[in-house]
Design an enzyme around this catalytic site. Structure first.
Site, PDB file in Angstrom:
ATOM      1  CE  LYS A  12      -4.015  -2.059   2.380  1.00  0.00           C
ATOM      2  NZ  LYS A  12      -4.899  -1.910   3.584  1.00  0.00           N
ATOM      3  CE1 TYR A  52      -9.574  -3.159   0.523  1.00  0.00           C
ATOM      4  CE2 TYR A  52      -8.842  -1.005  -0.251  1.00  0.00           C
ATOM      5  CZ  TYR A  52      -8.591  -2.204   0.405  1.00  0.00           C
ATOM      6  OH  TYR A  52      -7.348  -2.439   0.957  1.00  0.00           O
ATOM      7  CG  PHE A  60     -13.388   1.789   7.268  1.00  0.00           C
ATOM      8  CD1 PHE A  60     -12.894   1.076   6.183  1.00  0.00           C
ATOM      9  CD2 PHE A  60     -14.027   1.083   8.279  1.00  0.00           C
ATOM     10  CE1 PHE A  60     -13.024  -0.309   6.107  1.00  0.00           C
ATOM     11  CE2 PHE A  60     -14.167  -0.303   8.222  1.00  0.00           C
ATOM     12  CZ  PHE A  60     -13.660  -0.996   7.123  1.00  0.00           C
ATOM     13  NE  ARG A  88      -6.205 -11.943   5.743  1.00  0.00           N
ATOM     14  CZ  ARG A  88      -6.797 -10.745   5.675  1.00  0.00           C
ATOM     15  NH1 ARG A  88      -6.941 -10.113   4.503  1.00  0.00           N
ATOM     16  NH2 ARG A  88      -7.227 -10.152   6.754  1.00  0.00           N
ATOM     17  CB  THR A  94      -7.200  -5.556  10.093  1.00  0.00           C
ATOM     18  OG1 THR A  94      -7.699  -6.732   9.449  1.00  0.00           O
ATOM     19  CG2 THR A  94      -7.562  -4.326   9.284  1.00  0.00           C
ATOM     20  NE  ARG A 105      -2.355  -5.592   7.215  1.00  0.00           N
ATOM     21  CZ  ARG A 105      -3.558  -6.059   6.892  1.00  0.00           C
ATOM     22  NH1 ARG A 105      -4.145  -6.964   7.642  1.00  0.00           N
ATOM     23  NH2 ARG A 105      -4.177  -5.599   5.817  1.00  0.00           N
ATOM     24  CG  ASN A 115      -3.504  -2.185   7.031  1.00  0.00           C
ATOM     25  OD1 ASN A 115      -3.345  -1.887   5.849  1.00  0.00           O
ATOM     26  ND2 ASN A 115      -4.594  -2.768   7.463  1.00  0.00           N
ATOM     27  CG  HIS A 118      -5.421  -6.160  -0.160  1.00  0.00           C
ATOM     28  ND1 HIS A 118      -6.649  -6.097   0.459  1.00  0.00           N
ATOM     29  CD2 HIS A 118      -5.531  -7.110  -1.134  1.00  0.00           C
ATOM     30  CE1 HIS A 118      -7.467  -6.977  -0.124  1.00  0.00           C
ATOM     31  NE2 HIS A 118      -6.818  -7.597  -1.096  1.00  0.00           N
ATOM     32  CD  GLU A 129      -8.886  -9.249  -3.299  1.00  0.00           C
ATOM     33  OE1 GLU A 129      -9.711  -8.894  -2.457  1.00  0.00           O
ATOM     34  OE2 GLU A 129      -7.697  -9.518  -3.023  1.00  0.00           O
TER      35      GLU A 129
HETATM   36  P1  IDP Z   1      -7.823  -6.690   5.875  1.00  0.00           P
HETATM   37  O1  IDP Z   1      -7.038  -5.703   5.036  1.00  0.00           O
HETATM   38  O2  IDP Z   1      -7.037  -7.194   7.028  1.00  0.00           O
HETATM   39  O3  IDP Z   1      -8.438  -7.786   5.045  1.00  0.00           O
HETATM   40  P2  IDP Z   1     -10.510  -5.571   6.004  1.00  0.00           P
HETATM   41  O4  IDP Z   1     -11.444  -5.756   7.147  1.00  0.00           O
HETATM   42  O5  IDP Z   1     -10.789  -6.313   4.746  1.00  0.00           O
HETATM   43  O6  IDP Z   1      -9.029  -5.878   6.537  1.00  0.00           O
HETATM   44  O7  IDP Z   1     -10.471  -4.020   5.706  1.00  0.00           O
HETATM   45  C1  IDP Z   1      -9.852  -3.531   4.536  1.00  0.00           C
HETATM   46  C2  IDP Z   1      -8.970  -2.363   4.896  1.00  0.00           C
HETATM   47  O8  IDP Z   1      -9.805  -1.321   5.396  1.00  0.00           O
HETATM   48  C3  IDP Z   1      -7.977  -2.632   6.025  1.00  0.00           C
HETATM   49  O9  IDP Z   1      -6.760  -3.189   5.568  1.00  0.00           O
HETATM   50  C4  IDP Z   1      -7.763  -1.256   6.581  1.00  0.00           C
HETATM   51  O10 IDP Z   1      -6.809  -0.538   5.796  1.00  0.00           O
HETATM   52  C5  IDP Z   1      -9.109  -0.609   6.412  1.00  0.00           C
HETATM   53  N1  IDP Z   1      -9.897  -0.691   7.644  1.00  0.00           N
HETATM   54  C6  IDP Z   1     -10.472  -1.790   8.175  1.00  0.00           C
HETATM   55  N2  IDP Z   1     -11.132  -1.502   9.325  1.00  0.00           N
HETATM   56  C7  IDP Z   1     -10.957  -0.180   9.516  1.00  0.00           C
HETATM   57  C8  IDP Z   1     -11.397   0.735  10.530  1.00  0.00           C
HETATM   58  O11 IDP Z   1     -12.086   0.375  11.496  1.00  0.00           O
HETATM   59  N3  IDP Z   1     -11.010   2.033  10.374  1.00  0.00           N
HETATM   60  C9  IDP Z   1     -10.254   2.466   9.322  1.00  0.00           C
HETATM   61  N4  IDP Z   1      -9.831   1.651   8.354  1.00  0.00           N
HETATM   62  C10 IDP Z   1     -10.164   0.345   8.448  1.00  0.00           C
HETATM   63 MG    MG Z   2      -9.903  -7.765   3.590  1.00  0.00          MG
END
Ligand code: IDP
Ligand code: MG
Length: 136
Positions: A12, A52, A60, A88, A94, A105, A115, A118, A129
């Site tokens: 990212k 997304y 968010f 993962r 996350t 991360r 973070n 992805h 994807e």
């Molecule tokens: P992941 O990347 O670990 O799969 P997801 O739940 O799919 O997590 O969320 C996608 C992306 O959205 C996360 O990597 C993060 O950058 C962002 N994100 C997830 N939850 C939050 C939140 O509560 N606040 C702000 N950004 C979030």
């Molecule tokens: Mg995800």
């Protein structure tokens, strides 16, 4: 029994901006992933919104899409036995605050939104994807 899979990984903007591309790729390689294809691109917010889409109802969502389109990213097809789950687990939680030692991360993530990486969350989504970024 082996279960060779491919998964989509994205380095990212926050990580590219801090010149962490090579260090993060090295973490994939030492953990047994092959980088099958890769490209450095910058996407439009509208493309991030499509990518997304599963998160479109989340509070968010707009910030997330703004962020993913804010600077260059590196998209990669990673291959390994059980690549989806293995990636993962190498990525970590996350929220970098909750990520375990030794994960990408934990090492590089700044915050839940910045973070650093992805990774696809299922074999089915990995195919979708990969196709999104590498159509041909
Ligand atoms: P992941 O990347 O670990 O799969 P997801 O739940 O799919 O997590 O969320 C996608 C992306 O959205 C996360 O990597 C993060 O950058 C962002 N994100 C997830 N939850 C939050 C939140 O509560 N606040 C702000 N950004 C979030
Ligand atoms: Mg995800």
């Amino acid at each position: 029994m082996s279960n060779i899979e491919q998964t989509l990984s994205i380095i990212k903007p926050d990580a590219i901006e801090r010149n962490l591309e090579n260090e993060i790729k090295e973490m994939f390689k030492v953990n047994g992933f092959k980088i099958i294809n890769e490209k450095k691109i910058k996407i439009e917010k509208s493309e991030a919104e499509t990518f997304y889409k599963v998160h479109e109802t989340k509070p968010f969502y707009s910030d997330l899409c703004e962020y993913l389109s804010s600077g260059p990213i590196v998209v990669m097809i990673l291959e390994k036995d059980n690549a989806v789950l293995e990636n993962r687990s190498l990525m970590g939680a996350t929220n970098p605050k909750d990520a375990e030692e030794g994960t990408i991360r934990k090492k590089y993530g700044i915050s839940i939104d910045k973070n650093s990486v992805h990774g696809s969350d299922s074999a089915e989504n990995a195919k979708i994807e990969i196709n999104f970024f590498f159509k041909d």
